[in-house]
Design a protein around this motif. Structure first.
Motif, PDB file in Angstrom:
ATOM      1  N   TYR A 409       0.710  -1.177   0.147  1.00 36.13           N
ATOM      2  CA  TYR A 409      -0.066   0.108  -0.198  1.00 36.13           C
ATOM      3  C   TYR A 409       0.987   1.127  -0.031  1.00 36.13           C
ATOM      4  CZ  TYR A 409      -3.790  -3.302   1.181  1.00 36.13           C
ATOM      5  OH  TYR A 409      -4.545  -4.367   1.145  1.00 36.13           O
ATOM      6  N   SER A 410       0.222   2.369  -0.243  1.00 37.63           N
ATOM      7  CA  SER A 410       0.779   3.576  -0.614  1.00 37.63           C
ATOM      8  C   SER A 410       1.163   4.209   0.890  1.00 37.63           C
ATOM      9  CB  SER A 410       0.261   4.631  -1.456  1.00 37.63           C
ATOM     10  OG  SER A 410      -0.148   3.955  -2.722  1.00 37.63           O
ATOM     11  N   GLY A 411       0.453   4.032   1.520  1.00 42.94           N
ATOM     12  CA  GLY A 411       0.474   4.668   3.035  1.00 42.94           C
ATOM     13  C   GLY A 411      -0.232   3.832   4.289  1.00 42.94           C
ATOM     14  N   ALA A 412      -0.206   4.496   5.455  1.00 42.73           N
ATOM     15  CA  ALA A 412      -0.645   3.693   6.628  1.00 42.73           C
ATOM     16  C   ALA A 412      -2.061   3.538   6.491  1.00 42.73           C
ATOM     17  CB  ALA A 412      -0.209   4.488   7.995  1.00 42.73           C
ATOM     18  N   PRO A 413      -2.591   2.470   7.356  1.00 40.77           N
ATOM     19  CA  PRO A 413      -4.078   2.299   7.167  1.00 40.77           C
ATOM     20  C   PRO A 413      -4.774   3.396   7.864  1.00 40.77           C
ATOM     21  CG  PRO A 413      -3.175   0.877   8.928  1.00 40.77           C
ATOM     22  CD  PRO A 413      -2.008   1.458   8.128  1.00 40.77           C
ATOM     23  N   ARG A 414      -6.184   3.152   7.645  1.00 37.20           N
ATOM     24  CA  ARG A 414      -7.349   4.044   8.201  1.00 37.20           C
ATOM     25  C   ARG A 414      -6.961   5.742   7.760  1.00 37.20           C
ATOM     26  NH1 ARG A 414      -3.894   2.402  12.012  1.00 37.20           N
ATOM     27  NH2 ARG A 414      -2.795   3.938  13.132  1.00 37.20           N
ATOM     28  N   GLN A 415      -6.452   5.790   6.582  1.00 39.10           N
ATOM     29  CA  GLN A 415      -6.430   7.357   5.999  1.00 39.10           C
ATOM     30  C   GLN A 415      -7.519   7.414   5.074  1.00 39.10           C
ATOM     31  OE1 GLN A 415      -1.967   6.884   5.228  1.00 39.10           O
ATOM     32  NE2 GLN A 415      -1.999   8.794   5.960  1.00 39.10           N
ATOM     33  N   TRP A 416      -8.234   8.592   5.422  1.00 37.85           N
ATOM     34  CA  TRP A 416      -9.252   9.042   4.520  1.00 37.85           C
ATOM     35  C   TRP A 416      -8.828  10.446   4.117  1.00 37.85           C
ATOM     36  CZ3 TRP A 416     -11.808   4.974   2.851  1.00 37.85           C
ATOM     37  CH2 TRP A 416     -11.966   4.061   3.989  1.00 37.85           C
ATOM     38  N   ILE A 417      -9.191  10.818   2.833  1.00 43.35           N
ATOM     39  CA  ILE A 417      -8.804  12.161   2.503  1.00 43.35           C
ATOM     40  C   ILE A 417     -10.130  12.889   1.876  1.00 43.35           C
ATOM     41  CG2 ILE A 417      -7.494  13.743   0.820  1.00 43.35           C
ATOM     42  CD1 ILE A 417      -5.932  12.445   2.772  1.00 43.35           C
ATOM     43  N   GLY A 418     -10.866  12.196   0.766  1.00 46.13           N
ATOM     44  CA  GLY A 418     -12.034  12.779   0.275  1.00 46.13           C
ATOM     45  C   GLY A 418     -12.950  12.077   0.883  1.00 46.13           C
ATOM     46  N   GLY A 421     -14.953  12.363   7.171  1.00 49.85           N
ATOM     47  CA  GLY A 421     -16.259  13.018   7.541  1.00 49.85           C
ATOM     48  C   GLY A 421     -15.868  14.023   8.747  1.00 49.85           C
ATOM     49  N   SER A 422     -17.057  14.750   8.938  1.00 52.67           N
ATOM     50  CA  SER A 422     -16.752  16.112  10.004  1.00 52.67           C
ATOM     51  C   SER A 422     -16.357  15.530  11.317  1.00 52.67           C
ATOM     52  CB  SER A 422     -17.709  16.727  10.134  1.00 52.67           C
ATOM     53  OG  SER A 422     -18.946  16.081  10.288  1.00 52.67           O
TER      54      SER A 422
END
Length: 650
Positions: A409-418, A421-422
């Protein structure tokens, strides 16, 4: 001497090889995936609630061997239905708090990877799932499934039905008796009532009513009172007491004649109030019990009011989001699906295995992993050869393969960008899964990655079928899955004729879901459910009369979800090390996948036993080689001594 030197070199090389091998094992372990933390971020419950929070560490020690029964909600914090159900569960816990010496209301979050083994062991197939554990339960009991219902009242009634069954089966002997009173004589009731009981009440009610049991449980801690319920099918007792309407409350005193107690409001609260007033008028202290009940009611009301205030505050701070697809969102969704959601299934066989195989085939072909799809191809190939496996075996396969091909994978887990949520309880994985399937349908239509794998079926519903199978089988939110399957049938998902139509079908389906969930309390107030694309993102996607221009919509979708448009925000530039060739230019993902697969082509079918045999043969061969070298060296030394003895002495 030369032979001895060679032998020494061989021994050194052997030592180095063994050290390298050991080091490789250590490094592989160090880089192994550590398991995803909660991809919804925060639990739906906290210490301020009356819900007991369980986890993998305390679950069995609390539930098994307990003097109380347990009603446990297995939930997933990203699941929309779980989010909607949480206020009901909190209200139930507060509502039945006076029963806490009989039954404990608890919850465990299956979105937390640490709890994954527990949720799999207890065969949690959807969320939320309620399970009842009897008093003094012991393994291998997995609990009894309880219907959720759609309100606090319905869940409480289902619980009462279970408690009544428990008593009928001989458990809960220390509980207050909530079974219907079946005797027809009441003149001798004081012969069986303990001496500390001063007043005895009968609640006459309809056969399908739970009011009597609720009042009995609410006031069971008032030792000077005993309450029983009588159902309307006990016709003789109803006739003898001239009961013609339900509910009716009749009180008996040790030195008093029976009397009908007036119930102003024929509800649980009304009957309880009537009993309390009657007892207080005769000097019975019921403040402690009634205060507990009243406190529970106040907590319930406060929870509802606070929930509304929070929603109202959030609605006032709505903002828009951007319109991009992010690599980290796609990979976080894939990672959670592979490492957490699929392994939740205790056994995978039959239709489940077919659904998994279709899903993996589509992922291996069309998911845009930056480092190539060898990881997905290996998992696909292994699963394709099997007719059945356990969730634990699949989990081990995914982890082992990731270790061997690390980094995947490209990065660490549990990463959200788009899909961030708030707050952590909004969006996340469901958003990521929608994004992932949109990307798969677009890549399938454009066939950017067909060089990666053998050609798939020309069925234009290939990706949609995989999505249908995955959501219907593995997706944890039962309510969401049922809605999707129903929609797929109603909107004729499998009648799609072209791959382009598959892209548009999923877009239409997504907008239908947005319509259904718009204004729902699971909706992120800062990311409102809208019909997309918005005019600002695609002005040409609507005609002047506001109808969709599907040709432009298709162009928009392929542009947004196509591999070349995926944003790499949040990915460290150092992650690209190893993804360039000797000239410094970027290696195409498909080429990297081929090279990775070629480099790892040997040994993938080896199991631990096979590898052990190889190690033994390797060490044995090296030892034999060393012994041969020593033998030659010793033999040469003897020859030199023999030759020297032939020379004349001086």
């Amino acid at each position: 001497m030369q032979r001895l030197e060679i032998t020494g070199i061989i021994l050194c090389l052997l030592n180095v090889l063994m050290i390298d091998w050991s080091s490789a094992g250590v490094i592989g372990h160090k880089n192994s995936p550590q398991g995803l933390m909660l991809l919804g971020g925060q639990s739906l419950y906290n210490a301020s609630d009356d819900v007991v929070i369980l986890n993998a560490t305390n679950f069995k020690s609390h539930v098994y061997g307990s003097a109380r029964s347990w009603l446990v909600e297995f939930y997933n914090s990203w699941c929309g239905f779980c989010y909607r159900f949480a206020p009901t569960w909190k209200a139930l816990a507060s509502d039945v708090l006076p029963w806490s010496d009989i039954v404990v209301v608890a919850a465990i979050d299956c979105a937390d990877d640490d709890n994954n083994p527990i949720c799999r062991e207890y065969e949690i197939m959807h969320y939320p799932m309620l399970k009842y554990f009897s008093i003094n339960a012991h393994p291998p009991s997995l609990g009894i499934a309880i219907e959720k219902g759609d309100s606090v009242d319905s869940v409480r009634h289902n619980l009462i039905s279970r408690l009544e069954t428990e008593q009928q089966e001989g458990r809960g002997s220390t509980w207050p008796n909530i079974a219907p009173y079946r005797n027809v004589e009441i003149t001798d009731i004081w012969k069986t009532v303990p001496s500390h009981v001063k007043h005895f009440f009968l609640i006459f009610e309809a056969t399908d009513s739970h009011l009597g049991a609720e009042v009995i449980l609410d006031l069971h801690k008032v030792s000077s009172l005993q309450i029983r319920r009588v159902t309307s099918d006990n016709e003789l007792l109803c006739l003898m007491n001239k009961v013609t309407k339900f509910p009716t409350l009749i009180a008996y005193g040790r030195n008093e004649s029976q009397r009908v107690v007036t119930v102003r409001i024929p509800t649980r609260q009304g009957v309880r109030r009537a009993i309390k007033d009657y007892a207080i008028a005769r000097g019975v202290n019921v403040d402690e019990a009634s205060t507990t009940v009243q406190s529970a009611e106040n907590t319930r009301r406060t929870t509802v009011v606070r929930g509304r205030e929070v929603v109202e505050e959030q609605l006032q701070s709505s903002t828009r989001t951007d319109d991009y697809v992010y690599q980290l969102d796609l990979e976080s969704a894939l990672r959670y699906s592979i490492n957490h959601e699929i392994p939740m299934m205790k056994s995978i066989d039959g239709d489940r295995m077919k659904a998994l195989q279709k899903y993996l085939a589509v992922l291996a072909a069309y998911f845009p992993l930056r480092r190539g799809n060898a990881y997905l191809e290996v998992i696909r190939d292994v699963v394709e050869k099997k007719s059945a496996m356990t969730g634990e075996e699949f989990s081990q396969l995914a982890k082992t393969t990731e270790e061997e091909l690390s980094p995947v994978y490209s990065g660490a887990p549990r990463q959200w960008i788009g899909c961030k949520g708030s707050t952590d309880s909004y969006r996340g994985y469901p958003c990521g899964l929608w994004t992932m399937f949109h990307t798969l349908t677009v890549n399938f239509a454009l066939e950017h990655d067909k060089a990666l794998v053998q050609p798939l079926s020309r069925d234009p519903t290939q990706v949609l079928r995989a999505m249908h199978g995955y959501i219907g089988t593995f997706f944890g939110c039962a309510d969401c899955a049922a809605h999707f399957v129903e929609m797929a049938d109603k909107k004729r998902m499998f009648d799609v004729r072209t791959k382009n139509d598959a892209v548009l079908w999923l877009w239409q389906a997504h907008n239908l879901v947005n319509t259904r969930l718009s204004g729902d309390n699971t909706e992120d107030p800062e990311h409102r459910k809208m019909q997309y694309p918005a005019a600002e993102h695609c002005p040409a996607c609507r005609y002047a009369d506001n109808r969709w221009n599907e040709e432009e919509v298709f162009r928009y979708l392929t542009s947004k979800y196509g591999s070349s448009s995926i944003k790499l925000d949040g990915i460290n530039s150092s992650d690209d090390v190893g993804m360039t060739n000797g000239n410094g230019s970027r290696v195409r993902p498909e080429r990297l996948a081929k090279e990775t697969k070629r480099a790892t082509a040997f040994g993938w079918d080896l199991n631990v036993f096979d590898i052990s045999i190889c190690v033994v043969l390797y060490v044995t061969s090296a030892a034999i080689l060393v012994l041969v070298c020593i033998k030659f060296a010793v033999k040469r030394t003897y020859k030199k001594k023999g030759h020297a003895s032939l020379l004349p002495k001086v």
